[in-house]
Design a protein around this motif. Structure first.
Motif, PDB file in Angstrom:
ATOM      1  N   PHE A 188       0.960  -1.215   0.038  1.00  0.00           N
ATOM      2  CA  PHE A 188       0.085  -0.055  -0.130  1.00  0.00           C
ATOM      3  C   PHE A 188       0.947   1.341   0.016  1.00  0.00           C
ATOM      4  O   PHE A 188       0.542   2.343  -0.740  1.00  0.00           O
ATOM      5  N   ALA A 189       1.825   1.162   0.683  1.00  0.00           N
ATOM      6  CA  ALA A 189       2.699   2.460   0.835  1.00  0.00           C
ATOM      7  C   ALA A 189       3.373   2.855  -0.497  1.00  0.00           C
ATOM      8  O   ALA A 189       3.846   4.086  -0.205  1.00  0.00           O
ATOM      9  N   ARG A 190       3.392   2.244  -1.555  1.00  0.00           N
ATOM     10  CA  ARG A 190       3.976   2.492  -2.806  1.00  0.00           C
ATOM     11  C   ARG A 190       3.199   3.937  -3.238  1.00  0.00           C
ATOM     12  O   ARG A 190       3.478   4.565  -4.030  1.00  0.00           O
ATOM     13  N   SER A 191       1.778   3.842  -2.914  1.00  0.00           N
ATOM     14  CA  SER A 191       0.900   5.044  -3.349  1.00  0.00           C
ATOM     15  C   SER A 191       1.287   6.316  -2.558  1.00  0.00           C
ATOM     16  O   SER A 191       1.812   6.376  -1.586  1.00  0.00           O
ATOM     17  N   SER A 192       1.125   7.519  -3.318  1.00  0.00           N
ATOM     18  CA  SER A 192       1.363   8.925  -2.561  1.00  0.00           C
ATOM     19  C   SER A 192       0.246   9.526  -1.644  1.00  0.00           C
ATOM     20  O   SER A 192      -1.008   8.766  -1.893  1.00  0.00           O
ATOM     21  N   ASN A 193       0.541  10.443  -0.767  1.00  0.00           N
ATOM     22  CA  ASN A 193      -0.440  11.048  -0.142  1.00  0.00           C
ATOM     23  C   ASN A 193      -1.243   9.920   0.891  1.00  0.00           C
ATOM     24  O   ASN A 193      -2.707   9.818   0.916  1.00  0.00           O
ATOM     25  N   ALA A 194      -0.639   8.824   1.144  1.00  0.00           N
ATOM     26  CA  ALA A 194      -1.172   7.828   1.808  1.00  0.00           C
ATOM     27  C   ALA A 194      -0.973   7.722   3.658  1.00  0.00           C
ATOM     28  O   ALA A 194      -0.226   8.488   4.003  1.00  0.00           O
ATOM     29  N   GLY A 195      -1.895   7.286   4.085  1.00  0.00           N
ATOM     30  CA  GLY A 195      -1.824   7.111   5.678  1.00  0.00           C
ATOM     31  C   GLY A 195      -2.443   5.847   5.886  1.00  0.00           C
ATOM     32  O   GLY A 195      -2.901   5.081   5.273  1.00  0.00           O
ATOM     33  N   LEU A 196      -2.329   5.746   7.372  1.00  0.00           N
ATOM     34  CA  LEU A 196      -2.849   4.342   7.952  1.00  0.00           C
ATOM     35  C   LEU A 196      -3.677   4.421   9.169  1.00  0.00           C
ATOM     36  O   LEU A 196      -3.504   5.223  10.161  1.00  0.00           O
ATOM     37  N   ILE A 197      -4.698   3.554   9.206  1.00  0.00           N
ATOM     38  CA  ILE A 197      -5.341   3.276  10.345  1.00  0.00           C
ATOM     39  C   ILE A 197      -5.327   1.864  10.956  1.00  0.00           C
ATOM     40  O   ILE A 197      -5.662   1.074   9.985  1.00  0.00           O
ATOM     41  N   VAL A 198      -4.882   1.869  12.199  1.00  0.00           N
ATOM     42  CA  VAL A 198      -4.737   0.317  12.553  1.00  0.00           C
ATOM     43  C   VAL A 198      -6.258   0.219  13.694  1.00  0.00           C
ATOM     44  O   VAL A 198      -6.220   0.872  14.706  1.00  0.00           O
ATOM     45  N   THR A 199      -6.839  -0.848  13.194  1.00  0.00           N
ATOM     46  CA  THR A 199      -8.127  -1.122  14.044  1.00  0.00           C
ATOM     47  C   THR A 199      -7.780  -1.996  15.148  1.00  0.00           C
ATOM     48  O   THR A 199      -6.627  -2.418  15.316  1.00  0.00           O
ATOM     49  N   ALA A 200      -8.718  -1.957  16.036  1.00  0.00           N
ATOM     50  CA  ALA A 200      -8.342  -2.815  17.521  1.00  0.00           C
ATOM     51  C   ALA A 200      -8.488  -4.249  16.987  1.00  0.00           C
ATOM     52  O   ALA A 200      -9.464  -4.578  16.737  1.00  0.00           O
ATOM     53  N   ASN A 201      -7.445  -5.111  17.298  1.00  0.00           N
ATOM     54  CA  ASN A 201      -7.462  -6.538  17.361  1.00  0.00           C
ATOM     55  C   ASN A 201      -6.197  -6.877  17.814  1.00  0.00           C
ATOM     56  O   ASN A 201      -5.228  -6.229  17.791  1.00  0.00           O
ATOM     57  N   THR A 202      -6.439  -8.067  18.429  1.00  0.00           N
ATOM     58  CA  THR A 202      -5.124  -8.804  19.080  1.00  0.00           C
ATOM     59  C   THR A 202      -3.900  -9.019  18.189  1.00  0.00           C
ATOM     60  O   THR A 202      -2.858  -8.811  18.860  1.00  0.00           O
ATOM     61  N   LEU A 203      -4.125  -9.388  16.948  1.00  0.00           N
ATOM     62  CA  LEU A 203      -3.005  -9.633  16.066  1.00  0.00           C
ATOM     63  C   LEU A 203      -1.957  -8.324  16.049  1.00  0.00           C
ATOM     64  O   LEU A 203      -0.984  -8.310  16.107  1.00  0.00           O
ATOM     65  N   ALA A 204      -2.807  -7.222  15.769  1.00  0.00           N
ATOM     66  CA  ALA A 204      -2.187  -6.000  15.657  1.00  0.00           C
ATOM     67  C   ALA A 204      -1.414  -5.477  17.006  1.00  0.00           C
ATOM     68  O   ALA A 204      -0.303  -5.103  17.114  1.00  0.00           O
ATOM     69  N   ASP A 205      -1.991  -5.919  18.030  1.00  0.00           N
ATOM     70  CA  ASP A 205      -1.392  -5.709  19.567  1.00  0.00           C
ATOM     71  C   ASP A 205      -0.295  -6.311  19.677  1.00  0.00           C
ATOM     72  O   ASP A 205       0.742  -5.675  20.008  1.00  0.00           O
ATOM     73  N   LEU A 206      -0.329  -7.502  19.322  1.00  0.00           N
ATOM     74  CA  LEU A 206       0.940  -8.451  19.640  1.00  0.00           C
ATOM     75  C   LEU A 206       1.922  -8.002  18.718  1.00  0.00           C
ATOM     76  O   LEU A 206       3.226  -7.948  18.953  1.00  0.00           O
ATOM     77  N   HIS A 207       1.876  -7.336  17.321  1.00  0.00           N
ATOM     78  CA  HIS A 207       3.002  -6.946  16.468  1.00  0.00           C
ATOM     79  C   HIS A 207       2.758  -5.607  16.270  1.00  0.00           C
ATOM     80  O   HIS A 207       3.212  -5.066  15.347  1.00  0.00           O
ATOM     81  N   ARG A 208       2.681  -4.925  17.430  1.00  0.00           N
ATOM     82  CA  ARG A 208       2.606  -3.225  17.239  1.00  0.00           C
ATOM     83  C   ARG A 208       3.933  -2.598  17.056  1.00  0.00           C
ATOM     84  O   ARG A 208       3.957  -1.563  16.268  1.00  0.00           O
ATOM     85  N   GLU A 209       4.920  -3.334  17.552  1.00  0.00           N
ATOM     86  CA  GLU A 209       6.179  -2.562  17.287  1.00  0.00           C
ATOM     87  C   GLU A 209       6.762  -2.767  15.903  1.00  0.00           C
ATOM     88  O   GLU A 209       7.295  -1.890  15.097  1.00  0.00           O
ATOM     89  N   LEU A 210       6.127  -3.853  15.096  1.00  0.00           N
ATOM     90  CA  LEU A 210       6.378  -4.017  13.520  1.00  0.00           C
ATOM     91  C   LEU A 210       5.783  -3.181  12.861  1.00  0.00           C
ATOM     92  O   LEU A 210       6.179  -2.433  12.196  1.00  0.00           O
ATOM     93  N   ILE A 211       4.458  -3.090  13.350  1.00  0.00           N
ATOM     94  CA  ILE A 211       3.686  -2.123  12.498  1.00  0.00           C
ATOM     95  C   ILE A 211       3.981  -0.660  12.791  1.00  0.00           C
ATOM     96  O   ILE A 211       4.068   0.231  11.582  1.00  0.00           O
TER      97      ILE A 211
END
Length: 330
Positions: free
Chosen positions: A216-239
């Motif tokens: 996704f990051a290849r596109s310009s004017n881009a941003g990111l929203i991380v929703t609440a979920n355990t997988l993201a919580d566990l790998h938050r440092e990577l994200i």
């Protein structure tokens, strides 16, 4: 038997009876609480939640190894571990079980419909089939919700405030969770009015996180929203590291992302519900039923901004946003 021997034996037995009675009484007073956490045992966030629960429990008069035994298991976001530990805890016949997040409640309720369960930080307990309604849970579970899906709109608004140039937004979610669709749906309702194109980035395992964000990051004017979920919580440092590498302004659901160098977060205080859950556990241990205890919503929300991260991304945080922040990390 001689009279003196009989009296001695009788006296010894009489002395033993009160000791036995006292021992039985102590045994009856000792209760058992199961705790099933959805993070890893080494995760400081999980430890902070558990500590808050234990401290509040002690304030209500329940101390581990004194009048209650507490059995804790850590599933680390693994569904198989959650199922195994749920069965293990139920087999111990506890008086009540504390469940950390929706990924632990389901396995527990599959294992028992009689042992009381107090859940914490569950997004949609009615939709998940854990309770019949928030006001009248009806079954053996009650607890504290995480937030309503409408809060997800706030994440998109914050992203546009922090970085007005953003036109394309990736929404990182776990599609295996019902809450993943609910959060995405709320964001989609607000996207047209804010002039934003959304792209869901579905991640069911850690290996998909880097691949999805990188593509996704290849596109310009881009941003990111991380929703609440355990997988993201566990790998938050990577994200967080991927957002920094690709220079993506990102909004997160909880404070601990921002204290780990994330840009901005808005969401409930995740520790406070564990203190409140101790109150429900106390009431259940004293005879109340989960069916009679209504499910409660969060009472504390936090807006946290990391100025160092904003500077690294070349962003100037509006003064109006800083004035609303509960915490600013410099």
């Amino acid at each position: 038997m001689k009279r003196r021997e009989f009296i001695t034996l009788l006296g010894g037995a009489a002395a033993a009876w009160p000791l036995a009675a006292r021992a039985q009484q102590v045994g009856e007073q000792m209760r058992r609480i199961g705790v099933l956490m959805n993070l890893a045992a080494a995760d400081p966030e999980g430890q902070a939640r558990l500590a808050a629960f234990l401290q509040a429990l002690q304030a209500s008069g329940w101390a581990d190894s004194r009048n209650v035994r507490i059995e804790t298991r850590w599933s680390a976001g693994d569904p198989e571990h959650a199922r195994a530990y749920a069965a293990e805890l139920v087999a111990l016949a506890p008086d009540v079980i504390l469940a950390d997040g929706g990924t632990t409640v389901g396995p527990l309720l599959n294992a028992t419909r009689t042992v009381p369960v107090v859940f914490v930080n569950v997004t949609d307990p009615v939709g998940g089939g854990f309770v019949e309604s928030l006001a009248r849970p009806a079954g053996n579970a009650t607890g504290f919700t995480l937030f309503e899906y409408s809060i997800s709109v706030k994440w998109l608004e914050l992203l546009k405030e922090m970085s007005p140039r953003v036109k394309r937004v990736a929404v990182l979610r776990n599609p295996a969770l019902a809450s993943g669709g609910g959060q995405l749906g709320a964001i989609q309702t607000a996207a047209p009015s804010l002039g934003v194109d959304l792209r869901p980035v579905d991640v069911r395992e850690a290996s998909e996180i880097e691949r999805g964000i990188g593509a996704f990051a290849r596109s310009s004017n881009a941003g990111l929203i991380v929703t609440a979920n355990t997988l993201a919580d566990l790998h938050r440092e990577l994200i967080i590291s991927l957002a920094a590498r690709h220079r993506l302004p990102a909004v997160y659901p909880f404070r601990y992302y921002v204290t780990s160098s994330g840009l901005v977060s808005y969401g409930p205080d995740l520790v406070d519900p564990y203190r409140r859950a101790a109150g429900y556990v106390d009431r259940i241990l004293k005879g109340e039923k989960p069916a009679d205890l209504p499910v409660q919503a969060p009472t504390k929300y936090e807006l946290v901004i990391n100025l160092k991260t904003a500077k690294a991304l070349g962003l100037t945080v509006p003064e109006t946003l800083l004035a609303r922040a509960d915490e600013v990390i410099e």
